[in-house]
Motif scaffolding. Structure first.
Motif, mmCIF file in Angstrom:
data_model
loop_
_atom_site.group_PDB
_atom_site.id
_atom_site.type_symbol
_atom_site.label_atom_id
_atom_site.label_comp_id
_atom_site.label_asym_id
_atom_site.label_seq_id
_atom_site.Cartn_x
_atom_site.Cartn_y
_atom_site.Cartn_z
ATOM 1 N N GLN A 1 57.036 41.961 16.078
ATOM 2 C CA GLN A 1 56.966 42.952 17.154
ATOM 3 C C GLN A 1 57.455 44.310 16.654
ATOM 4 O O GLN A 1 56.895 45.348 17.011
ATOM 5 N N GLU B 1 55.313 47.872 16.255
ATOM 6 C CA GLU B 1 55.823 49.146 16.768
ATOM 7 C C GLU B 1 55.815 50.223 15.693
ATOM 8 O O GLU B 1 55.318 51.339 15.900
ATOM 9 N N GLU C 1 66.331 50.918 21.000
ATOM 10 C CA GLU C 1 66.444 49.473 20.873
ATOM 11 C C GLU C 1 67.854 49.051 20.479
ATOM 12 O O GLU C 1 68.381 48.063 20.996
ATOM 13 N N TYR D 1 62.124 49.896 27.476
ATOM 14 C CA TYR D 1 62.427 48.771 26.585
ATOM 15 C C TYR D 1 63.362 47.765 27.265
ATOM 16 O O TYR D 1 63.246 46.555 27.044
ATOM 17 N N GLN E 1 63.694 38.635 26.008
ATOM 18 C CA GLN E 1 64.219 38.435 24.663
ATOM 19 C C GLN E 1 65.372 37.434 24.659
ATOM 20 O O GLN E 1 65.460 36.560 23.774
ATOM 21 N N THR F 1 51.500 42.343 22.803
ATOM 22 C CA THR F 1 52.190 43.542 22.313
ATOM 23 C C THR F 1 51.245 44.436 21.525
ATOM 24 O O THR F 1 51.209 45.666 21.725
ATOM 25 N N ASN G 1 56.056 45.952 24.040
ATOM 26 C CA ASN G 1 57.072 45.026 23.535
ATOM 27 C C ASN G 1 57.641 44.187 24.662
ATOM 28 O O ASN G 1 57.772 42.953 24.547
#
Length: 601
Positions: free
Chosen positions: A310, A314, A333, A420, A427, A472, A492
């Motif tokens: 991922q 990006e 992030e 995000y 996650q 994604t 994402n």
């Protein structure tokens, strides 16, 4: 009868106390590592800002990020914690045939007789009986079986050799790797130099992950918890000393130095607690008692690489956007994942408990532990998400807006962080679910049993992650030209959330029969609490005005308090149960203090 009934309760209290202490140690040390990591990012922003130079370094950072995910956090842990747990169970007379766990209709019956374990497991094709030789896991003497020492002797030397070869290949192939990861990069030469430096991390990262797995399986958490303190200390030392002369290359050199410090921290406790690191001659009998399935490594490694892909997607797409886009994504992030990291610490501590329960065939205990982990992880992550959504501009300004990091960078990073953050729960759930999924069929068998063979369900996490990565990539390609980094962040979040949903359903096929209705209702209650907390935190931060520190303090405190109160009001056990224990403990302590006071008088 009263005494017999009290023993399980006492054992449960002791286990809960051990887990609480382990979580406290891990949380404290991880907080120290996270603070040093935050300081690292602050200095990175202060020294180098968000430009083509930092973009080049962050492309090279893909190597240690991937290596850490595969070799420390995910694949190595998924592989070796169950293997060490099975070795410990084999040594104590409680191991079962791992291949009989998935889909078992009932808990296997385990009986130990004269140094052997017979595991009787009902399965779809009948009853499976596996006999395992057992022995002490302590110091090895002549004629005494030591499955832990056999495991170390069989797996550590070839692992070290393989990691050294991969590190050398990455260093040599750095130009090709940079071209593949970020073909539109403005300064590929600088990225190649940095990548060659960061390639040196692969061997120490792999050793760190292996040693950490052994220590955690033995319920030793201090060393593994301290590794990121050592890592970030090394990065900070080199970066502060050499940033003026080497520029961003100093950060890459610090990453390599910090990785060596990680391994150095773990060598003494591993040698002391996990069968030693002294060379050991394995007899023919000892060799026959251990079987390792190389085939089992493949789905674990591929899943972890695909999960890390991922980030590859990006950075590949962002390399063709405006300079600094990769940096904005990275800073966003790093801050947002602090909430996820705190939540995943719960299942990091409990993972050996789940692996040990599966090694002993106790599927009910494993299921209950995973359900509790999902609730606790969801509570921690969603509370953090509420604060990040409400206070993103103030958080970014407080952390980064100084030196080369401008107000424009703050606004861009804050917007990305809010989008995000929508994927943080997904996650965290992926990290929680994939551990027991891979633990149900360990790659190691002891005592004349056979190592696991192929099973189509082994590949389910890889398929789930593949679908998430496809989402994604497709959404990123569609949205990046128009929305830039915001589109990539949304892609994402969507991809990882889909993966979490698929794993939540698929884990039932592995014998861990989660009760989906209570799990989903619990997450829904936590989402309600997070929504209310976000609004409250946003309003509190707005009252303070433009000053970032007061806004973050007031908004963060308000968000957490409102989240806890709302979750308690809707009856979420992940919040009400700890609160009830806290109140009960306070009352007990108060009564003890009163009793001591009367005695003193």
């Amino acid at each position: 009868m009263t005494i017999t009934a009290s023993r399980p309760a006492a054992a449960h209290r002791r286990k809960r106390s051990v887990l609480a202490r382990a979580f406290g140690i891990t949380a404290l040390l991880s907080a120290g590592g996270s603070l040093l990591g935050l300081l690292r990012d602050l200095l990175l922003a202060r020294y180098f800002g968000a430009d083509q130079g930092t973009d080049a370094f962050l492309v090279s950072w893909t190597v240690p990020e991937t290596a850490a995910s595969v070799l420390i956090e995910d694949a190595m842990a998924f592989l070796m914690v169950p293997a060490f747990s099975l070795a410990i169970a084999a040594g104590t007379g409680a191991a079962t045939d791992a291949g009989a766990v998935p889909g078992a209709a009932a808990k296997p019956v385990v009986a130990a007789q004269r140094g052997t374990v017979s595991a009787v497991s009902p399965g779809s094709s009948g009853t499976t009986v596996t006999t395992v030789r057992t022995g002490s896991t302590g110091s090895t003497g002549r004629g005494r079986a030591n499955p832990v020492a056999d495991l170390v002797a069989a797996t550590l030397p070839p692992l070290a050799g393989l990691l050294a070869l991969i590190s050398a290949a990455t260093l040599i192939g750095a130009p090709l790797l940079v071209d593949l990861l970020a073909p539109g990069l403005a300064d590929p030469g600088l990225a190649v130099v940095c990548t060659r430096l960061t390639a040196l991390t692969i061997l120490p990262f792999g050793l760190t992950g292996y040693l950490s797995a052994g220590l955690r399986a033995h319920q030793r958490f201090t060393g593994p918890g301290a590794i990121y303190i050592a890592y970030n200390t090394g990065i900070l030392a080199v970066m502060m000393l050499l940033h003026g002369s080497l520029g961003v290359r100093a950060a890459a050199g610090g990453v390599a130095f910090g990785s060596v410090l990680m391994t150095a921290v773990l060598l003494p406790p591993f040698s002391r607690h996990c069968a030693g690191l002294r060379p050991r001659r394995r007899t023919a009998r000892g060799a026959a008692a251990l079987a390792v399935s190389p085939w089992a490594l493949l789905p674990i490694a591929l899943f972890t690489l695909m999960r890390q892909s991922q980030v590859f997607v990006e950075r590949y797409l962002a390399s063709s956007l405006a300079p600094g886009t990769i940096s904005h994504l990275n800073y966003a992030e790093k801050v947002a994942q602090m909430a996820m990291t705190l939540g995943v610490m719960v299942c990091t501590v409990t993972f050996p408990v789940v692996a040990r329960a599966l090694a002993e065939g106790d599927l009910d205990a494993a299921r209950e532990r995973v359900e509790k982990d999902l609730a606790l992880v969801g509570a921690v992550v969603l509370a953090g998400t509420a604060v990040l959504l409400a206070c993103a501009p103030q958080v970014v300004a407080l952390l980064f807006q100084r030196g080369a990091f401008t107000a424009r960078d703050t606004a861009a990073t804050a917007s990305v962080m809010r989008v995000y953050s929508l994927g943080l729960l997904g996650q965290a759930m992926v990290g929680t679910l994939v551990r027991p999924f891979f633990s149900t069929r360990p790659a190691v068998a002891f005592g004349g049993g056979t190592a696991r063979t192929r099973d189509r369900s082994d590949w389910f996490p890889l398929a789930a992650m593949g679908l998430g990565l496809l989402v994604t990539g497709v959404l990123g390609v569609v949205t990046a030209p128009r929305y830039g980094a915001l589109g990539l962040a949304a892609a994402n979040a969507a991809g990882i959330t889909l993966t979490a949903a698929l794993l939540l359903v698929g884990i039932r096929a592995r014998g861990v029969a989660l009760r989906l209705r209570p799990v989903l209702l619990g997450q829904a209650r936590l989402l309600v609490a997070a929504s209310v907390a976000t609004v409250a935190a946003y309003g509190a931060a707005a009252l303070v005005g433009p000053l970032p520190l007061p806004a973050v303090l007031l908004g963060g405190l308000t968000g957490v308090v409102v989240f806890v109160l709302t979750a308690a009001a809707v009856g979420e056990p992940a919040v009400t149960a700890p609160l009830a224990r806290l109140v009960a403990r306070s009352r007990t302590r108060g009564r003890q203090d009163q009793g001591e006071g009367r005695h003193g008088r």
